[in-house]
Write a protein that holds these residues in place. Structure first.
Motif, PDB file in Angstrom:
ATOM      1  N   LEU A  51      -0.778  -2.256  -6.134  1.00 23.68           N
ATOM      2  CA  LEU A  51      -0.975  -1.208  -5.141  1.00 23.68           C
ATOM      3  C   LEU A  51      -2.305  -1.369  -4.418  1.00 23.68           C
ATOM      4  CD1 LEU A  51      -0.111   1.589  -3.933  1.00 23.68           C
ATOM      5  CD2 LEU A  51      -1.351   2.636  -5.850  1.00 23.68           C
ATOM      6  N   ILE A  92       3.870   7.797  -3.896  1.00 27.02           N
ATOM      7  CA  ILE A  92       3.298   6.592  -4.512  1.00 27.02           C
ATOM      8  C   ILE A  92       3.615   6.568  -5.999  1.00 27.02           C
ATOM      9  CG2 ILE A  92       1.170   5.332  -4.988  1.00 27.02           C
ATOM     10  CD1 ILE A  92      -0.043   6.588  -2.516  1.00 27.02           C
ATOM     11  N   VAL A  95      -7.058   7.209  -6.135  1.00 23.09           N
ATOM     12  CA  VAL A  95      -6.038   6.152  -6.213  1.00 23.09           C
ATOM     13  C   VAL A  95      -6.672   4.819  -6.601  1.00 23.09           C
ATOM     14  CG1 VAL A  95      -4.263   4.871  -4.934  1.00 23.09           C
ATOM     15  CG2 VAL A  95      -4.542   7.319  -4.558  1.00 23.09           C
ATOM     16  N   ASP A 141       0.820  -1.219   0.000  1.00 21.82           N
ATOM     17  CA  ASP A 141       0.000   0.000   0.000  1.00 21.82           C
ATOM     18  C   ASP A 141       0.850   1.263   0.000  1.00 21.82           C
ATOM     19  OD1 ASP A 141       0.838   0.311   2.640  1.00 21.82           O
ATOM     20  OD2 ASP A 141      -1.067  -0.264   3.511  1.00 21.82           O
ATOM     21  N   LEU A 142       2.170   1.126   0.139  1.00 20.73           N
ATOM     22  CA  LEU A 142       3.095   2.271   0.067  1.00 20.73           C
ATOM     23  C   LEU A 142       2.718   3.381   1.032  1.00 20.73           C
ATOM     24  CD1 LEU A 142       3.593   2.401  -3.815  1.00 20.73           C
ATOM     25  CD2 LEU A 142       5.151   1.458  -2.118  1.00 20.73           C
ATOM     26  N   HIS A 143       2.102   3.013   2.167  1.00 18.35           N
ATOM     27  CA  HIS A 143       1.700   4.086   3.081  1.00 18.35           C
ATOM     28  C   HIS A 143       2.885   4.714   3.807  1.00 18.35           C
ATOM     29  CE1 HIS A 143       0.914   0.963   6.473  1.00 18.35           C
ATOM     30  NE2 HIS A 143       2.005   1.601   6.775  1.00 18.35           N
ATOM     31  N   CYS A 179      -3.994  -0.511  -9.037  1.00 17.63           N
ATOM     32  CA  CYS A 179      -4.556  -0.489  -7.685  1.00 17.63           C
ATOM     33  C   CYS A 179      -5.644  -1.554  -7.575  1.00 17.63           C
ATOM     34  CB  CYS A 179      -5.131   0.884  -7.362  1.00 17.63           C
ATOM     35  SG  CYS A 179      -5.705   1.023  -5.659  1.00 17.63           S
ATOM     36  N   ALA A 190       3.908   7.383   1.364  1.00 20.49           N
ATOM     37  CA  ALA A 190       2.747   8.267   1.220  1.00 20.49           C
ATOM     38  C   ALA A 190       2.609   9.181   2.427  1.00 20.49           C
ATOM     39  CB  ALA A 190       1.477   7.443   1.038  1.00 20.49           C
TER      40      ALA A 190
END
Length: 568
Positions: free
Chosen positions: A132, A116, A158, A103-105, A164, A108
């Motif tokens: 994603l 992202i 997103v 989720d690349l939080h 995603c 982010a």
């Protein structure tokens, strides 16, 4: 033939030669659990068929090696490797991981959509399927300061991105249970896609409420009873085995003939040192086999089970029409990956990548450390006659315990107590130069002198520092600012070792081997100062995460996670 599809069908029927045949393999059928002997015919990165295929432009004799689908990591934060995207790919692809769900939080929370976009753009030219999950918690909670904020409209945006596939781990489980309008709005924005969970210790009717929101996976179980309750309630269980979070041995008895389809493996967070030395998903599968799990069953948990849960079409198996992401293994028990094929192309052999990595301009991810000037007085803790809350580290886990202790004081101020291993912990806001500084106490590092500081502090990634005195704590923080992110060891007012992380304060721009060497150096420097933890900086990075029980420190203060409020 007029179309690729018609040609694929013709090859599958044996009417025309394939582009590539992987010959004389023992093919692991993840659908049935069987091992079949045969050849795999491949065309343009797709599997045409499995069987007695002979004609191809190229034939590679595998001499009886086992063929398995490429591993897919069902939940990982690649940022935790401290490697830029290309170097991370070098590390994991060479060990057989050909797909990740992320989720690349982390990035982010520092750089927002720019972060992202940077990662996903880098991934386009690399032999790794990157899927994603829209970050649901930017920031994770209202109890900290992040560098970005995603509302419902951002999540909507997103979720429309090409790669995603769902909503990332919903860490704000109190927000779900309390009916927070913003949290529920994000959940309701998801239609036809997966929602990942994050529910440490949530049980009973609270668990029912959390799952009822449409959240059907969890990677935070640390006990067998906890995982079993979640499994019985309809969740998919991700058995996590990272660098700091090691749950495999405790949870593996959950996997039976009746339950295995509802279980999968996940890394969550793994350091570059472990990636280079021990491996990635291959290391998890290997450990599961050592712990008694059947090798084919272990591979199922790292391939088809992940693909089916996340609805990753044509991935996770060696079968007609599937993408030709395949690994060759000589010894199934030892699980040493010999060759790795990404979409039918050899991309790694004997642990060595066979592809090039090009540097990408890190637009919007540089110069992210902005600290409001302060002096050492801001690090003071005033003493009282009452017991003080202390964060107790739990070895091998990212959960902590809350302890109340009589602490050492001098001239009305609390001071670190190295004899009892009660040290000072500070979190300094670094995104908007607000001047926020949280100060508390921690037990479990074993540090006898100096300080350790990091700009990796899940999930908002402010600067987190532990130390035996204010001077070294201050020195370490200043060096983090100068480097624009990184890991630092300070002692006697000097910098002993450091690793710069200039991309979002999270990632290095140097090669894998160089990052590992420098990380080894800072960890050794920490050990020389008395640290007893096997991975001090990994442990330090989680102490500011206010969604994991029991006690945490953020830039806003000391957080009792069970009460979900700032207590000091």
């Amino acid at each position: 033939m007029s179309t690729k599809l018609a040609r694929l069908i013709a090859i599958a029927k044996g009417e025309i030669p394939a582009d590539l045949i992987l010959a004389n393999g023992r093919i692991i059928n993840v659908f049935t659990g069987e091992i079949e002997e045969g050849n795999v015919a491949i065309m343009d990165g797709r599997i045409a068929g499995v069987g007695d295929y002979q004609q191809a432009k190229e034939v590679l004799d595998l001499e009886g090696k086992y063929l398995a689908p490429g591993f897919i990591d069902g939940h990982v934060h690649l940022e935790s490797s401290m490697l830029d995207v290309g170097q991370y790919t070098r590390a994991v692809v060479s060990k057989g991981t050909l797909g990740i769900v992320t989720d690349l939080h982390e990035i982010a929370n520092v750089c927002g959509l720019d972060g992202i976009s940077y990662v996903m753009n880098c991934a386009r030219r690399l032999p790794l399927e990157v899927f994603l999950m829209a970050p649901s918690c930017v920031p994770a909670t209202h109890l900290e300061t992040a560098g970005a904020r995603f509302g419902v409209d951002d999540i909507h945006w997103v979720l429309r991105w090409r790669r995603c596939i769902g909503l990332g781990e919903m860490m704000n489980y109190p927000g779900v249970l309390n009916g927070d309008e913003n949290v529920l709005g994000k959940i309701e924005s998801v239609t036809g896609k997966v929602i990942d969970g994050h529910a440490p210790g949530v049980a009973g009717k609270d668990l029912n409420g959390y799952i009822a929101a449409g959240i059907y996976s969890d990677h935070e179980s640390v006990t067998l009873d906890e995982a079993r309750e979640k499994l019985r309630s309809g969740m998919r269980i991700m058995i996590r085995e990272g660098s700091s979070e090691k749950n495999l041995e405790a949870l593996l008895p959950l996997v039976t003939d009746n339950t295995y389809k509802r279980c999968m493996f996940a890394i969550d967070d793994r350091s570059c040192v472990d990636l280079l030395g021990d491996g990635d998903m291959d290391a998890v599968v290997r450990k599961a086999i050592r712990c008694g799990l059947d090798p084919v069953r272990a591979i199922q948990l790292a391939t088809v089970n992940v693909a089916e849960y996340f609805r990753l079409e044509r991935l996770g198996a060696i079968a007609p029409g599937y993408i030709a992401n395949i690994i060759a293994i000589r010894d199934l028990t030892g699980l040493q990956v010999d060759e790795v094929f990404y979409r039918g192309t050899l991309v790694a052999r004997n642990g060595e990548p066979q592809f090039n990595v090009y540097k990408t301009v890190a637009n919007g991810t540089k110069d992210t450390v902005k600290i409001k000037p302060f002096n050492k007085n801001a690090l003071r803790l005033t003493a009282s006659e009452d017991d003080e809350p202390v964060i107790e580290i739990v070895p091998g886990q990212i959960i902590t315990r809350k302890r109340m202790e009589k602490v050492k004081a001098s001239d009305g101020l609390i001071v670190p107590d190295t004899e009892r291993d009660i040290l000072k912990l500070a979190v300094v806001e670094r995104h908007g130069a607000t001047g926020n500084i949280g100060v508390g106490l921690v037990n479990g590092f074993g540090l006898k002198q100096g300080a350790l500081a990091s700009s990796i502090a899940h999930d908002s990634h402010n600067i987190v520092v532990v130390g035996t005195n204010d001077e070294d704590i201050y020195t370490a923080i200043q060096e983090i600012e100068r480097l624009q992110g990184g890991l630092v060891v300070a002692a006697g007012g000097d910098i002993i070792a450091s690793l710069a992380l200039p991309i979002a304060g999270l990632l290095s721009d140097e090669p894998l081997e160089t990052v590992v060497e420098k990380l080894d150096r800072v960890e050794k420097a920490a050990a020389d100062l008395g640290v007893t933890l096997p991975s001090a900086f990994s442990t330090l990075s989680f102490l500011a995460l206010p969604v994991i029980p029991e006690l945490r420190l953020t830039d806003l203060g000391l957080v009792d996670v069970l009460q979900f409020r700032i207590i000091k």
